[in-house]
Scaffold this motif. Structure first.
Motif, short mmCIF file in Angstrom:
data_model
loop_
_atom_site.label_atom_id
_atom_site.label_comp_id
_atom_site.label_asym_id
_atom_site.label_seq_id
_atom_site.Cartn_x
_atom_site.Cartn_y
_atom_site.Cartn_z
N ILE A 96 0.24 -4.69 -2.26
CA ILE A 96 0.37 -3.75 -1.14
C ILE A 96 0.09 -2.32 -1.60
O ILE A 96 -0.58 -1.54 -0.91
CB ILE A 96 1.77 -3.84 -0.50
CG1 ILE A 96 1.80 -4.98 0.52
CG2 ILE A 96 2.17 -2.54 0.17
CD1 ILE A 96 3.03 -5.02 1.38
N PHE A 101 -4.15 -6.28 1.10
CA PHE A 101 -3.23 -6.97 1.99
C PHE A 101 -3.47 -8.48 2.02
O PHE A 101 -2.52 -9.25 2.19
CB PHE A 101 -3.34 -6.39 3.39
CG PHE A 101 -3.03 -4.92 3.45
CD1 PHE A 101 -1.77 -4.45 3.14
CD2 PHE A 101 -4.01 -3.99 3.78
CE1 PHE A 101 -1.46 -3.10 3.18
CE2 PHE A 101 -3.73 -2.65 3.83
CZ PHE A 101 -2.45 -2.19 3.52
N CYS A 105 -0.59 -11.29 1.21
CA CYS A 105 -0.18 -12.35 2.14
C CYS A 105 0.17 -13.63 1.41
O CYS A 105 1.12 -14.33 1.77
CB CYS A 105 -1.29 -12.62 3.16
SG CYS A 105 -1.39 -11.42 4.50
N LYS A 127 7.01 -8.52 5.68
CA LYS A 127 5.83 -7.98 5.01
C LYS A 127 4.60 -8.85 5.28
O LYS A 127 3.48 -8.34 5.35
CB LYS A 127 6.08 -7.89 3.51
CG LYS A 127 7.07 -6.81 3.08
CD LYS A 127 6.49 -5.43 3.25
CE LYS A 127 7.44 -4.34 2.76
NZ LYS A 127 7.60 -4.30 1.30
N CYS A 131 1.27 -7.25 6.69
CA CYS A 131 -0.03 -7.38 6.04
C CYS A 131 -1.07 -7.93 7.02
O CYS A 131 -2.21 -7.44 7.06
CB CYS A 131 0.07 -8.30 4.82
SG CYS A 131 0.91 -7.56 3.41
#
Length: 221
Positions: A96, A101, A105, A127, A131
């Motif tokens: 991140i 992103f 993931c 998160k 993302c």
């Protein structure tokens, strides 16, 4: 003032003063200490913990590739450790910080599937949605955030989850559902800025869905 032959600047404040000096980088000191430990204690059962600590030091220093390498080594060395879920989570955090992103993931998804009862599972699920949102994958973001609401219905992150869910629904032009999500934020949060942002976006969602009645009378504080 001289300390070990080095002049240290004094800043006077009335009769008192503060002494300023260049302090050593504690993260670098920790990093060197853990690396030295690995060199000396080749058979220690604490080597996994040292590798994990090195990963944390690299992450704090902004050396994200080295951080991930050490976390992955730690996971291979100590797959059953209580710190394993956190190591996976921090791998996601390192991605991140590099705005990678898609890779993040995978890390957050791994926590959600492999460690669903872990302390970091709710943060990882949030998160994951965040993302997907940053990747413009609105449908996947929506699914991840709805799943969060189902899995963790009383979690403190819920207002932020609903706010991001409202944004995802708005991007999908599902404005009535977005307005409902924003209203939940208004009802749940004590954060003034978040509440004001949700109110503005709820008004926009009601306008775009041509729900003028709610636009005029639907604010519930």
């Amino acid at each position: 003032m001289l300390i070990e032959g080095k002049t240290i600047e004094r800043t006077y404040l009335g009769q008192d003063f503060d002494e300023t000096m260049d302090l050593p980088n504690l993260v670098d000191i920790q990093l060197k200490s853990y690396e030295k430990f690995l060199q000396i204690y080749t058979q220690s059962n604490l080597r996994g913990a040292a590798i994990y600590k090195i990963g944390c030091s690299y992450l704090e220093n902004g050396s994200y590739l080295q951080a991930r390498s050490n976390f992955q080594s730690f996971l291979q060395t100590e797959p059953q450790s209580e710190f394993a879920p956190l190591a996976v989570y921090l791998i996601g955090e390192s991605f991140i910080r590099e705005k990678r992103f898609k890779e993040a993931c995978f890390a957050y998804g791994d926590i959600a599937s492999s460690y669903p009862d872990n302390f970091y599972a709710p943060n990882a699920q949030y998160k994951l949605g965040w993302c997907h949102f940053n990747l413009n994958n609105w449908k996947l973001a929506k699914s991840s955030l709805i799943q969060f609401r189902q899995l963790f219905p009383n979690h403190p992150l819920l207002p932020h989850v609903d706010f991001l869910l409202g944004n995802s629904l708005s991007e999908l032009e599902l404005y009535p559902a977005a307005a409902v999500a924003y209203q939940r934020v208004i009802d749940q949060t004590l954060e003034t800025e978040l509440k004001e942002a949700a109110l503005a976006l709820m008004s926009r969602a009601n306008y775009l869905s041509e729900d003028y009645t709610s636009l005029v009378s639907g604010y519930r504080f």
